[in-house]
Motif scaffolding. Structure first.
Motif, PDB file in Angstrom:
ATOM      1  N   ASP A   6       8.515  -7.758  17.616  1.00 43.63           N
ATOM      2  CA  ASP A   6       9.088  -6.570  18.261  1.00 43.63           C
ATOM      3  C   ASP A   6      10.511  -6.287  17.780  1.00 43.63           C
ATOM      4  N   ALA A   7      11.277  -7.355  17.585  1.00 41.85           N
ATOM      5  CA  ALA A   7      12.669  -7.171  17.153  1.00 41.85           C
ATOM      6  C   ALA A   7      12.720  -6.532  15.768  1.00 41.85           C
ATOM      7  N   LEU A  10      11.753  -2.861  16.079  1.00 40.98           N
ATOM      8  CA  LEU A  10      12.841  -2.036  16.617  1.00 40.98           C
ATOM      9  C   LEU A  10      13.944  -1.839  15.582  1.00 40.98           C
ATOM     10  N   LEU A  11      14.152  -2.866  14.789  1.00 37.88           N
ATOM     11  CA  LEU A  11      15.163  -2.758  13.723  1.00 37.88           C
ATOM     12  C   LEU A  11      14.760  -1.672  12.715  1.00 37.88           C
ATOM     13  N   ILE A  13      13.153   0.974  13.427  1.00 37.98           N
ATOM     14  CA  ILE A  13      13.387   2.276  14.072  1.00 37.98           C
ATOM     15  C   ILE A  13      14.885   2.595  14.106  1.00 37.98           C
ATOM     16  N   ASP A  14      15.670   1.608  14.510  1.00 39.77           N
ATOM     17  CA  ASP A  14      17.107   1.858  14.718  1.00 39.77           C
ATOM     18  C   ASP A  14      17.900   1.861  13.412  1.00 39.77           C
ATOM     19  N   HIS A  15      17.502   1.028  12.489  1.00 38.65           N
ATOM     20  CA  HIS A  15      18.230   0.931  11.216  1.00 38.65           C
ATOM     21  C   HIS A  15      17.233   0.971  10.059  1.00 38.65           C
ATOM     22  N   ARG A  42       3.968   2.542  18.938  1.00 37.35           N
ATOM     23  CA  ARG A  42       4.121   2.290  20.374  1.00 37.35           C
ATOM     24  C   ARG A  42       5.596   2.150  20.740  1.00 37.35           C
ATOM     25  N   MET A  43       6.329   1.453  19.891  1.00 37.99           N
ATOM     26  CA  MET A  43       7.767   1.260  20.165  1.00 37.99           C
ATOM     27  C   MET A  43       8.510   2.599  20.107  1.00 37.99           C
ATOM     28  N   GLU A  45       7.216   5.480  20.817  1.00 37.87           N
ATOM     29  CA  GLU A  45       6.839   6.199  22.048  1.00 37.87           C
ATOM     30  C   GLU A  45       7.650   5.693  23.235  1.00 37.87           C
ATOM     31  N   ASP A  46       7.787   4.371  23.320  1.00 37.91           N
ATOM     32  CA  ASP A  46       8.555   3.782  24.422  1.00 37.91           C
ATOM     33  C   ASP A  46      10.001   4.278  24.389  1.00 37.91           C
ATOM     34  N   ALA A  47      10.577   4.283  23.191  1.00 36.39           N
ATOM     35  CA  ALA A  47      11.975   4.699  23.054  1.00 36.39           C
ATOM     36  C   ALA A  47      12.141   6.169  23.420  1.00 36.39           C
ATOM     37  N   PHE A  50      11.839   6.634  27.266  1.00 34.62           N
ATOM     38  CA  PHE A  50      13.048   6.205  27.974  1.00 34.62           C
ATOM     39  C   PHE A  50      14.167   7.234  27.798  1.00 34.62           C
ATOM     40  N   THR A  51      14.353   7.695  26.573  1.00 35.36           N
ATOM     41  CA  THR A  51      15.396   8.690  26.308  1.00 35.36           C
ATOM     42  C   THR A  51      15.107   9.986  27.075  1.00 35.36           C
TER      43      THR A  51
END
Lengths: 239, 170
Positions: A6-7, A10-11, A13-15, A42-43, A45-47, A50-51
């Motif tokens: 997961d980390a 997410l990385l 997505i974010d970077h 899925r990640m 979608e989750d982000a 939340f936003t």
């Protein structure tokens, strides 16, 4: 390559990595691997969910514009000091000032927020005026009933009652309502006066089945659940 | 080199003040408290003068600590007005009743969701929303860059799961 955790997802997505860079291996793997691409989707979608909720909640909506607009103030005019030795002392102090007179954090902040009361001159750039904002009173109704009392029949204004599930009991007051509200266990008393033109919006949670609005010595208005659901409005200026 | 020595405070203010207010409003659920805490955080920045390259996460970490202090004080007072997780702020702009209900509902749901996260998870997730890099979030929450991704992903998954349940219920 092993599946992404997961980390790592997410990385991505974010970077997002540059093509061909060291981190690009993970992106290429995600593109090729059904499991990891599903995890990535899925990640995302989750982000986004939340936003989206944060945007809908608009917690920051109440921040006054003045708090975000720095104000530029002109320098304080130099004061003439009589006497030769006094002038010399003033020059010495002025020379030393940049070294010893580091403004305190609070003074700097006061200037940033336009709160420098000691300035003899007006601000060059005024902060935008704050919006006419309602006072918001939160309270906890006891049981399924709620009583809203206005001390006086007003010159104008109304009480709008809105019912909904998943909300807390809130009274918004727009305009000058006199002495302000008093919250008691069973409801709210508004210490208004007859010249007031304030408006009131009462949000009540689903647990409240009945709201009574009493204005001065007039007959109380009882709003049952059906009336609450329909969005009842009671005139604060009498009937 | 400290942020004060380099004169970077002005730039930091321009860059961070509004995001900090938004972050704090979300973290505390109270825009009025957020404004006060943000001011105090900038005062601390000037007084403590952290290194310029870490000043931004430093500011958010200090502001978060101040928010916890403020919450403790509020908890002791337990005032009926403005108590607990605020639903609406004193300075909320006027909104149409339907919009106000919608906003209140979203705030209630998020207050629950964020309240169920650990302070570190909440801080990390809301800092991410402000565009912080993972290594900056790690510095602010006091963990390693390697583990902050796991923290963030877990927090995001928990929050999204809870918000989906709320959507289904309503």
């Amino acid at each position: 390559m092993t599946h992404l955790n997961d980390a790592q997802i997410l990385l991505l997505i974010d970077h997002p990595p540059e093509p061909g860079s060291e981190g690009d291996d993970a992106r290429r793997h995600a593109d090729a691997c059904d499991r990891c691409s599903a995890g990535l989707a899925r990640m995302r979608e989750d982000a986004a969910l939340f936003t989206g909720w944060l945007d809908a909640a608009a917690f920051e909506a109440g921040i006054a514009p003045a708090a975000t607009a720095p104000v530029i103030r002109p320098r304080r005019p130099t004061r003439w000091i009589p006497g030769g030795w006094l002038r010399a002392a003033a020059v010495l102090v002025a020379m030393a000032a940049p070294v010893v007179a580091m403004p305190s954090g609070r003074a700097w902040l006061a200037a940033k927020l336009g709160g420098d009361a000691g300035s003899p001159t007006a601000a060059v750039q005024s902060a935008p005026a704050a919006l006419t904002t309602p006072s918001v009173i939160r309270f906890e109704p006891t049981g399924g009933t709620l009583l809203l009392t206005l001390d006086a029949v007003q010159a104008a204004g109304s009480v709008a009652v809105r019912h909904g599930t998943g909300i807390e009991a809130v009274l918004e007051i727009t305009g000058d309502a006199g002495m302000g509200p008093v919250v008691s266990g069973g409801g709210v008393r508004i210490r208004n006066d007859s010249g007031s033109r304030a408006g009131y919006t009462l949000l009540v949670p689903g647990s409240v089945r009945r709201v009574t609005v009493r204005i001065a010595e007039g007959a109380p208005v009882h709003l049952d659940e059906a009336a609450l659901r329909a969005g009842a409005t009671v005139s604060a200026a009498g009937r | 080199v400290s942020v004060v020595e380099t004169g970077a405070v002005e730039a930091l203010w321009a860059r961070c003040h509004e995001p900090l207010l938004r972050y704090l409003a979300r973290y505390t659920g109270d825009a009025d408290a957020a404004a006060d805490i943000a001011q105090e955080a900038f005062v601390r920045l000037l007084e403590h003068a952290p290194e310029e390259d870490v000043a931004r996460p430093w500011l958010f970490r200090v502001a978060t600590n101040l928010a916890h202090d403020a919450a403790r004080t509020a908890g002791r007072r337990r005032a009926l007005v403005m108590s607990g997780r605020a639903m609406l702020s004193h300075s909320d702009p006027p909104a149409a009743p339907d919009r106000a209900i919608e906003r209140a509902r979203a705030r209630a749901a998020l207050a629950t969701v964020l309240g169920e996260l650990s302070p570190k998870e909440r801080m990390a997730l809301l800092m991410r929303e402000e565009g912080f890099a993972h290594h900056e979030i790690a510095a602010a929450v006091g963990t390693t860059t390697g583990s902050v991704g796991t923290l963030l992903a877990r927090a995001l998954r928990k929050a999204a799961h809870r918000l989906r349940s709320t959507q289904e219920e309503s």
